[in-house]
Design a protein around this motif. Structure first.
Motif, mmCIF file in Angstrom:
data_model
loop_
_atom_site.group_PDB
_atom_site.id
_atom_site.type_symbol
_atom_site.label_atom_id
_atom_site.label_comp_id
_atom_site.label_asym_id
_atom_site.label_seq_id
_atom_site.Cartn_x
_atom_site.Cartn_y
_atom_site.Cartn_z
ATOM 1 N N LYS A 201 -5.848 -17.231 -73.006
ATOM 2 C CA LYS A 201 -5.402 -18.616 -73.195
ATOM 3 C C LYS A 201 -4.048 -18.678 -73.917
ATOM 4 C CE LYS A 201 -10.075 -20.548 -73.244
ATOM 5 N NZ LYS A 201 -11.074 -21.353 -74.013
ATOM 6 N N ASN A 202 -3.092 -17.926 -73.371
ATOM 7 C CA ASN A 202 -1.707 -17.912 -73.864
ATOM 8 C C ASN A 202 -1.542 -17.310 -75.263
ATOM 9 O OD1 ASN A 202 -0.636 -19.154 -71.520
ATOM 10 N ND2 ASN A 202 -1.264 -21.161 -72.291
ATOM 11 N N GLN A 203 -2.578 -16.633 -75.769
ATOM 12 C CA GLN A 203 -2.477 -15.962 -77.064
ATOM 13 C C GLN A 203 -2.808 -14.476 -76.896
ATOM 14 O OE1 GLN A 203 -1.541 -16.911 -80.354
ATOM 15 N NE2 GLN A 203 -1.693 -14.679 -80.518
ATOM 16 N N TRP A 204 -1.948 -13.622 -77.452
ATOM 17 C CA TRP A 204 -2.188 -12.187 -77.404
ATOM 18 C C TRP A 204 -3.072 -11.750 -78.571
ATOM 19 C CZ3 TRP A 204 -1.199 -8.721 -73.662
ATOM 20 C CH2 TRP A 204 -0.306 -9.088 -72.650
ATOM 21 N N TYR A 205 -3.934 -10.754 -78.288
ATOM 22 C CA TYR A 205 -4.818 -10.198 -79.304
ATOM 23 C C TYR A 205 -4.780 -8.670 -79.231
ATOM 24 C CZ TYR A 205 -6.804 -14.887 -79.715
ATOM 25 O OH TYR A 205 -6.976 -16.239 -79.909
ATOM 26 N N ILE A 206 -4.902 -8.032 -80.388
ATOM 27 C CA ILE A 206 -5.044 -6.574 -80.443
ATOM 28 C C ILE A 206 -6.526 -6.244 -80.277
ATOM 29 C CG2 ILE A 206 -4.724 -4.505 -81.857
ATOM 30 C CD1 ILE A 206 -2.521 -6.065 -83.373
ATOM 31 N N LYS A 207 -6.833 -5.386 -79.318
ATOM 32 C CA LYS A 207 -8.221 -4.994 -79.062
ATOM 33 C C LYS A 207 -8.505 -3.570 -79.552
ATOM 34 C CE LYS A 207 -9.531 -8.805 -77.107
ATOM 35 N NZ LYS A 207 -10.585 -9.646 -77.712
ATOM 36 N N THR A 208 -7.487 -2.724 -79.546
ATOM 37 C CA THR A 208 -7.604 -1.340 -80.017
ATOM 38 C C THR A 208 -6.307 -1.002 -80.767
ATOM 39 O OG1 THR A 208 -8.894 -0.732 -78.050
ATOM 40 C CG2 THR A 208 -7.936 1.069 -79.308
ATOM 41 N N PRO A 209 -6.413 -0.384 -81.957
ATOM 42 C CA PRO A 209 -7.571 0.247 -82.620
ATOM 43 C C PRO A 209 -8.370 -0.692 -83.510
ATOM 44 C CG PRO A 209 -5.568 0.761 -83.801
ATOM 45 C CD PRO A 209 -5.147 -0.055 -82.617
ATOM 46 N N PHE A 210 -7.971 -1.970 -83.597
ATOM 47 C CA PHE A 210 -8.755 -2.938 -84.358
ATOM 48 C C PHE A 210 -8.610 -4.287 -83.675
ATOM 49 C CE2 PHE A 210 -4.604 -2.322 -86.461
ATOM 50 C CZ PHE A 210 -4.031 -3.565 -86.259
ATOM 51 N N ASN A 211 -9.449 -5.226 -84.055
ATOM 52 C CA ASN A 211 -9.386 -6.575 -83.485
ATOM 53 C C ASN A 211 -8.588 -7.485 -84.411
ATOM 54 O OD1 ASN A 211 -11.011 -6.367 -81.051
ATOM 55 N ND2 ASN A 211 -12.741 -6.009 -82.417
ATOM 56 N N ALA A 212 -7.560 -8.114 -83.867
ATOM 57 C CA ALA A 212 -6.739 -9.018 -84.674
ATOM 58 C C ALA A 212 -5.878 -9.871 -83.755
ATOM 59 C CB ALA A 212 -5.849 -8.240 -85.643
ATOM 60 N N LYS A 213 -5.462 -10.997 -84.269
ATOM 61 C CA LYS A 213 -4.534 -11.857 -83.549
ATOM 62 C C LYS A 213 -3.174 -11.176 -83.517
ATOM 63 C CE LYS A 213 -2.626 -16.569 -83.648
ATOM 64 N NZ LYS A 213 -2.567 -17.827 -84.449
ATOM 65 N N ALA A 214 -2.554 -11.151 -82.364
ATOM 66 C CA ALA A 214 -1.244 -10.507 -82.224
ATOM 67 C C ALA A 214 -0.124 -11.536 -82.318
ATOM 68 C CB ALA A 214 -1.162 -9.757 -80.893
ATOM 69 N N ASP A 215 1.072 -11.037 -82.533
ATOM 70 C CA ASP A 215 2.265 -11.881 -82.589
ATOM 71 C C ASP A 215 2.803 -12.033 -81.167
ATOM 72 O OD1 ASP A 215 4.817 -12.961 -82.864
ATOM 73 O OD2 ASP A 215 5.157 -11.993 -84.786
ATOM 74 N N ASN A 216 2.675 -13.219 -80.601
ATOM 75 C CA ASN A 216 3.126 -13.458 -79.228
ATOM 76 C C ASN A 216 4.580 -13.065 -79.012
ATOM 77 O OD1 ASN A 216 0.637 -14.373 -78.488
ATOM 78 N ND2 ASN A 216 1.250 -16.459 -78.037
ATOM 79 N N ASP A 217 5.429 -13.394 -79.979
ATOM 80 C CA ASP A 217 6.861 -13.118 -79.836
ATOM 81 C C ASP A 217 7.132 -11.622 -79.718
ATOM 82 O OD1 ASP A 217 7.475 -15.798 -79.920
ATOM 83 O OD2 ASP A 217 7.952 -15.810 -82.051
ATOM 84 N N GLU A 218 6.474 -10.823 -80.541
ATOM 85 C CA GLU A 218 6.710 -9.380 -80.517
ATOM 86 C C GLU A 218 6.249 -8.770 -79.194
ATOM 87 O OE1 GLU A 218 8.540 -8.060 -82.533
ATOM 88 O OE2 GLU A 218 8.333 -8.957 -84.517
ATOM 89 N N VAL A 219 5.082 -9.186 -78.722
ATOM 90 C CA VAL A 219 4.549 -8.646 -77.461
ATOM 91 C C VAL A 219 5.439 -9.057 -76.293
ATOM 92 C CG1 VAL A 219 2.585 -8.568 -75.883
ATOM 93 C CG2 VAL A 219 2.195 -8.675 -78.354
ATOM 94 N N GLU A 220 5.792 -10.325 -76.240
ATOM 95 C CA GLU A 220 6.584 -10.815 -75.114
ATOM 96 C C GLU A 220 8.013 -10.287 -75.146
ATOM 97 O OE1 GLU A 220 5.987 -15.024 -75.258
ATOM 98 O OE2 GLU A 220 3.863 -14.835 -74.706
ATOM 99 N N ASN A 221 8.585 -10.104 -76.340
ATOM 100 C CA ASN A 221 9.915 -9.506 -76.434
ATOM 101 C C ASN A 221 9.917 -8.096 -75.861
ATOM 102 O OD1 ASN A 221 11.077 -11.743 -77.605
ATOM 103 N ND2 ASN A 221 10.907 -10.986 -79.706
#
Length: 419
Positions: A201-221
């Motif tokens: 739903k338009n939000q990135w999440y870290i699944k491995t090595p831990f579960n956490a909300k990701a920074d959309n800007d960093e991933v998309e950059n």
């Protein structure tokens, strides 16, 4: 003046205007016909299914695959669609400046016995070729032949340079072809790296090595950086990969992949977009090889910007107060900042991120700057102390220290930082 005379003059004026309009239309049509006669290529760009281009650098064969172009000779690989289309548009839209008829028996003085450039266009209905020979004595034009050989045409000399392509000009140098906006899963796998990110739903999440909300800007950059990166050179021999990156646009279909190996002198790579190995700029490794903490959402300052009614900034010995009055900032002292700087400063606070490095602060002296924000109910919503320690910058917020980039100090209003 009688109504009859007025009517006569109006009628006469209408006739003149009609004749003038007719003449203008006729002139335009004549000009269009003359311009069309200057175009000798019988095709439109979209009608061309394949073409062969022979230049001083070799023979190249290309064919259309949907909206893209594919090289079949001298290598089998994706072509640079933009360059391929430009070549066709140049040929289709080229206009002759003169023609020589009848065609003399000896065409060698025109360089057409050994053309410098040859391009053959193929559609579903017919094949058409253009050959470029020598220059005219003034070197402003070039002699040319077409399939019908009815005349020797003179084209602008620029046509030769527009068509004289190398393999490197025609080959697609993108690493992989994907749409960053459509990617829903991203993974990094290597000897010391195992990271999986997913988009929900338009939000990135870290699944491995831990579960956490990701920074959309960093991933998309990072995704846009991979999309824009260009290959330096194509090579025949590869090496064992150190890192594999996979991208999924559809989890039910095979992913795009990229394998990377960092050597002393260069970055060697392979992808499922090209059949051979290639080299990339060495700095790309540092740009994309990150720790899981880097992708984590590291924003830590939270407040409602629209509700902020009062701002206090203490920087060294200077103190600035900004109070909202009917949605306008009143600043005291007035010379320390402009209203737009206060707006930008609040926005920068919300975008502030702590650095992913895990460092414990020590020996922090007294703070160099302090920021306080109040809302419209006169409630304190932020109290931040800012420190400089050696080459590090720290922020104390809600009794916790955060390591931030040194560019944080650039966010303060210019005048308040002046000595």
């Amino acid at each position: 003046m009688s109504w009859k005379k007025i009517f006569f003059y109006l009628f006469f004026l209408i006739i003149i205007l009609a004749l003038y309009s007719y003449q203008q239309v006729k002139t335009r049509k004549t000009q269009q016909i003359k311009e069309q006669e200057k175009q000798v290529c019988p095709f439109k760009v979209e009608e061309i299914k394949s073409y062969t281009l022979k230049t001083e650098y070799g023979l190249f064969k290309l064919e259309r695959k949907g909206k893209k172009w594919w090289l079949t000779k001298p290598v089998s690989d994706w072509a640079n669609s933009s360059t391929c289309s430009q070549v066709l548009e140049t040929v289709v839209n080229s206009k002759i400046e003169r023609k020589i008829t009848p065609v003399p028996k000896d065409i060698s003085p025109y360089g057409l016995d050994r053309p410098r450039i040859e391009i053959t266009l193929i559609s579903d209905k017919e094949t058409w070729a253009l050959k470029l020979g020598g220059d005219t004595p003034d070197r402003r034009r070039i002699y040319a032949f077409t399939t019908d050989k009815k005349a020797i045409y003179l084209f602008p000399n620029s046509l030769l340079w527009s068509l004289n392509k190398r393999l490197g000009d025609l080959r697609d140098k993108h690493i992989i072809a994907f749409d960053p906006a459509k990617v829903t899963r991203l993974s990094f796998q290597g000897k010391e790296i195992d990271i999986m990110l997913e988009k929900q739903k338009n939000q990135w999440y870290i699944k491995t090595p831990f579960n956490a909300k990701a920074d959309n800007d960093e991933v998309e950059n990072l995704l846009y950086k991979l999309q824009a990166e260009q290959i330096k050179t194509f090579i025949k021999k590869g090496v064992s990969p150190q890192l594999k990156i996979e991208l999924w646009e559809d989890i039910n279909k095979p992913p795009y992949w990229l394998k990377l190996t960092l050597q002393k002198e260069e970055l060697i790579a392979q992808s499922n977009y090209h059949p051979t190995w290639f080299t990339l700029r060495k700095g790309l490794w540092k740009d994309i090889v990150k720790t899981p903490e880097f992708f984590k959402d590291r924003h830590f300052v939270k407040f409602d910007k629209e509700m902020v009614d009062k701002v206090e900034i203490i920087y060294g010995k200077k103190q600035l107060l900004a109070q909202k009055n009917k949605e306008k900032w009143e600043i005291k002292p007035k010379n320390l900042a402009q209203a737009y700087e206060i707006e930008f400063f609040l926005e920068d606070l919300l975008n502030l991120k702590y650095l992913p490095e895990k460092i414990t602060p020590s020996d922090l002296a007294s703070w160099q700057a302090r920021v306080k924000l109040w809302n419209k109910k006169a409630q304190l919503v932020l109290d931040m102390k800012c420190y400089k320690h050696k080459e590090q910058s720290w922020v104390k917020y809600k009794d916790r220290f955060y390591l931030v980039g040194n560019n944080f100090w650039e966010k303060f209003p210019i005048k308040i930082k002046e000595e």
